[in-house]
Design an enzyme around this catalytic site. Structure first.
Site, PDB file in Angstrom:
ATOM      1  N   GLY A 270       0.228  42.329  64.309  1.00  0.00           N
ATOM      2  CA  GLY A 270       0.181  43.782  64.483  1.00  0.00           C
ATOM      3  C   GLY A 270      -1.157  44.409  64.183  1.00  0.00           C
ATOM      4  CD  GLU A 312       4.312  35.423  63.250  1.00  0.00           C
ATOM      5  OE1 GLU A 312       5.026  34.412  63.188  1.00  0.00           O
ATOM      6  OE2 GLU A 312       4.757  36.569  63.456  1.00  0.00           O
ATOM      7  N   PRO A 313      -1.496  37.188  64.504  1.00  0.00           N
ATOM      8  CG  PRO A 313      -3.773  36.706  64.337  1.00  0.00           C
ATOM      9  CD  PRO A 313      -2.432  36.342  63.751  1.00  0.00           C
ATOM     10  N   GLY A 314      -1.843  38.705  67.692  1.00  0.00           N
ATOM     11  CA  GLY A 314      -1.890  38.476  69.133  1.00  0.00           C
ATOM     12  C   GLY A 314      -2.996  39.331  69.731  1.00  0.00           C
ATOM     13  NE  ARG A 315      -1.973  45.505  69.818  1.00  0.00           N
ATOM     14  CZ  ARG A 315      -1.164  46.027  70.740  1.00  0.00           C
ATOM     15  NH1 ARG A 315      -1.676  46.585  71.806  1.00  0.00           N
ATOM     16  NH2 ARG A 315       0.146  46.015  70.563  1.00  0.00           N
ATOM     17  NE  ARG A 356      -0.398  47.844  75.289  1.00  0.00           N
ATOM     18  CZ  ARG A 356      -1.203  48.754  74.769  1.00  0.00           C
ATOM     19  NH1 ARG A 356      -2.294  49.128  75.406  1.00  0.00           N
ATOM     20  NH2 ARG A 356      -0.940  49.306  73.608  1.00  0.00           N
ATOM     21  CB  CYS A 387       6.212  54.453  94.929  1.00  0.00           C
ATOM     22  SG  CYS A 387       5.523  53.674  96.386  1.00  0.00           S
ATOM     23  CD  GLU A 388       7.954  55.045  88.951  1.00  0.00           C
ATOM     24  OE1 GLU A 388       7.935  55.992  88.128  1.00  0.00           O
ATOM     25  OE2 GLU A 388       8.990  54.579  89.415  1.00  0.00           O
ATOM     26  CE1 TYR A 417       2.036  41.431  73.340  1.00  0.00           C
ATOM     27  CE2 TYR A 417       0.240  42.599  72.270  1.00  0.00           C
ATOM     28  CZ  TYR A 417       1.278  41.688  72.224  1.00  0.00           C
ATOM     29  OH  TYR A 417       1.548  41.031  71.055  1.00  0.00           O
TER      30      TYR A 417
HETATM   31  C1  LIG Z   1       4.462  40.602  68.967  1.00  0.00           C
HETATM   32  C2  LIG Z   1       4.524  39.875  67.692  1.00  0.00           C
HETATM   33  C3  LIG Z   1       3.346  39.510  67.055  1.00  0.00           C
HETATM   34  C4  LIG Z   1       1.973  39.885  67.561  1.00  0.00           C
HETATM   35  O1  LIG Z   1       1.749  41.259  67.555  1.00  0.00           O
HETATM   36  P1  LIG Z   1       0.264  41.807  67.836  1.00  0.00           P
HETATM   37  O2  LIG Z   1       0.426  43.273  67.758  1.00  0.00           O
HETATM   38  O3  LIG Z   1      -0.123  41.354  69.187  1.00  0.00           O
HETATM   39  O4  LIG Z   1      -0.608  41.241  66.772  1.00  0.00           O
HETATM   40  C5  LIG Z   1       3.452  38.755  65.908  1.00  0.00           C
HETATM   41  N1  LIG Z   1       4.656  38.401  65.402  1.00  0.00           N
HETATM   42  C6  LIG Z   1       5.814  38.756  65.992  1.00  0.00           C
HETATM   43  C7  LIG Z   1       7.087  38.333  65.399  1.00  0.00           C
HETATM   44  C8  LIG Z   1       5.788  39.508  67.144  1.00  0.00           C
HETATM   45  O5  LIG Z   1       6.932  39.874  67.720  1.00  0.00           O
END
Ligand SMILES: *Cc1c(COP(=O)(O)O)cnc(C)c1O
Length: 468
Positions: A270, A312-315, A356, A387-388, A417
């Site tokens: 997050g 758990e970083p994604g973004r 998004r 078409c939105e 995302y």
């Molecule tokens: C989506 C998610 C993440 C990653 O979130 P980011 O905002 O991309 O860092 C990590 N852990 C869990 C369980 C998630 O659902």
């Protein structure tokens, strides 16, 4: 929120409509002497010529460098506070075999949330024991695949799932490591967090219910409990929400120690990024230190050792490494107030390649990258071709007033995302993904063709080779 009826306020008028703000673009970007831009050392004109538009561009070095930076930030913070950290890349942000290979090579583990995501990670050759499997409704097929592949940790989300996985692991004669997702009652987003007794959402066990769930796991010979897991939200700029959540989770963790070993705590992802210049995420090393310090303080207060921590970083890994290139198709001035005119700039993609803005009112920025312009700034809204009315790419941006059909427009910070939430709405083929770096570009996910779009329609007449 409807972006069309409730527009976000326009950003401040920039001093230079050609400027590429450092915080939102990948580091390896340059305006060349002809006024156009290169990404990862590759001129955008070359990218357009070779791969067309719309185009997802991902800077490989930016992903790798950032993965390493984030891992090192958590490693260092953990070491300062007497523990270890493990970083999982949350694959759902941008998952393909290349991104899995890049981040695992940089020492990260990978989180997946479905059988499909698991298949991609395994196809990339990721060691199964470095994978985590999430999800609030993992099927028997998905759990069986996880067990047989040897996935490192399965994050359990319900009592039904505990029984389901216990039976599968027993049936395969294995003991599966599992963690338990808890819902700490803290939900955080950007500048704020909300802390309540519990959160009204689908993920995880409440803190009260988690204790008996863990007891059930501990009774099960085919499951091995490794710790609690929580994830409080996304695009979070500060540490306060994580600290509040950690204090609640550590209190439960301390109680669980009475019943046996609890080696880890996973605090989820997050961590926010800058989508526009107005965004001010805390630098990752500071954030990591503040979060781990908060955990260490709580552990101290409970008189327990600091557990190994996972994140758990994604973004935060891929977001800034991605840029989407579009070609401008039409430009239309619309008078929206006494003194206000808005240029509607239509591009050749939209909500199918970036959902998004339509989904959450997310803000982005944009620049013309095929040339430099000396024209003054005009308030623009970059829109797609769907078409939105809510098919908005950038709700409010200052573009040079001479923006014209044929200009290449780039939207930064699209690494997370966008590809993963893409769709075929209006039967627009998904764009290819091109990795750039060190002056080279290569396709890492090919774009869809019209034939791809027709391929699943059982009513399309079969073509013979001659007229295919
Ligand atoms: C989506 C998610 C993440 C990653 O979130 P980011 O905002 O991309 O860092 C990590 N852990 C869990 C369980 C998630 O659902």
């Amino acid at each position: 929120m409807s972006a069309t009826s409730d527009p976000t306020p326009a950003p401040p008028v920039p001093a230079d409509v050609n400027a590429l703000a450092e915080k939102v673009w990948p580091p390896d970007i340059e305006r060349l002497t002809d006024g156009s831009v290169s990404l990862g050392g590759v001129p955008v004109a070359d990218l357009q010529h070779r791969f067309g538009t719309p185009l997802y561009v991902l800077d490989e070095n930016a992903v790798r460098d950032r993965a390493r930076e984030v891992r090192e930030a958590f490693d260092a913070a953990a070491e300062r506070h007497g523990t270890r950290a493990r970083v999982y890349y949350a694959g759902k942000a941008f998952l393909c075999t290349e991104t899995v290979r890049w981040v695992t090579a940089e020492g990260l583990n990978v989180d997946v949330a479905t059988g499909g995501e698991l298949a991609v990670a395994l196809a990339a050759g990721a060691p199964a024991d470095r994978l985590g499997l999430h999800g609030n409704n993992k099927s028997e097929v998905e759990l069986t695949r996880a067990v047989t592949a040897g996935v490192g940790t399965v994050v359990l989300d319900s009592l039904i799932e505990i029984e389901r996985l216990a039976a599968i692991a027993a049936g395969h004669g294995t003991v599966q490591d599992v963690s338990v997702r808890v819902n700490s009652g803290v939900h955080a987003e950007t500048h704020d967090f909300l802390a309540t007794a519990h959160e009204d959402q689908k993920f995880g066990f409440t803190l009260e219910a988690a204790e008996s769930a863990v007891a059930r796991i501990r009774e099960s010979p085919s499951l091995n409990f490794v710790g609690l897991h929580c994830h409080i939200g996304s695009q979070i700029f500060g540490a306060a929400g994580f600290a509040e959540s950690a204090s609640r989770v550590i209190a439960l963790h301390a109680r669980l120690l009475a019943g046996g070993d609890v080696p880890t705590v996973n605090l989820g992802g997050g961590f926010g990024i800058a989508y526009t210049e107005a965004d001010t995420p805390t630098p990752i090393d500071e954030l990591a230190d503040e979060i781990v310090a908060a955990v260490a303080r709580e552990c101290d207060a409970h008189g327990i050792p600091v557990p190994a921590l996972s994140f758990e970083p994604g973004r935060a890994i891929v977001g800034r490494a991605g840029v989407t290139l579009y070609e401008v198709g039409t430009v239309k001035p619309v008078t929206v107030g006494d003194d206000l005119e808005r240029l509607y700039v239509s591009v050749d993609g939209g909500m199918s390649d970036n959902a998004r803005p339509a989904l959450y009112g997310a803000a982005y920025s944009a620049r013309i990258v095929s040339r430099r312009s000396d024209a003054g700034p005009a308030l623009a809204r970059v829109v797609g071709k769907h078409c939105e009315a809510g098919d908005i790419v950038v709700d409010a941006e200052w573009l040079p007033s001479d923006v014209s059909p044929g200009d290449l427009l780039a939207v930064p910070a699209t690494g997370a995302y966008c590809f993963s939430l893409s769709s075929n709405y209006n039967y627009i083929p998904r764009p290819p993904v091109v990795a750039v770096g060190d002056g080279a570009a290569r396709v890492i996910v090919r774009g869809e063709t019209i034939d791809d779009l027709l391929a699943r329609d059982a009513g399309v007449p079969a073509t013979t080779e001659g007229n295919a």
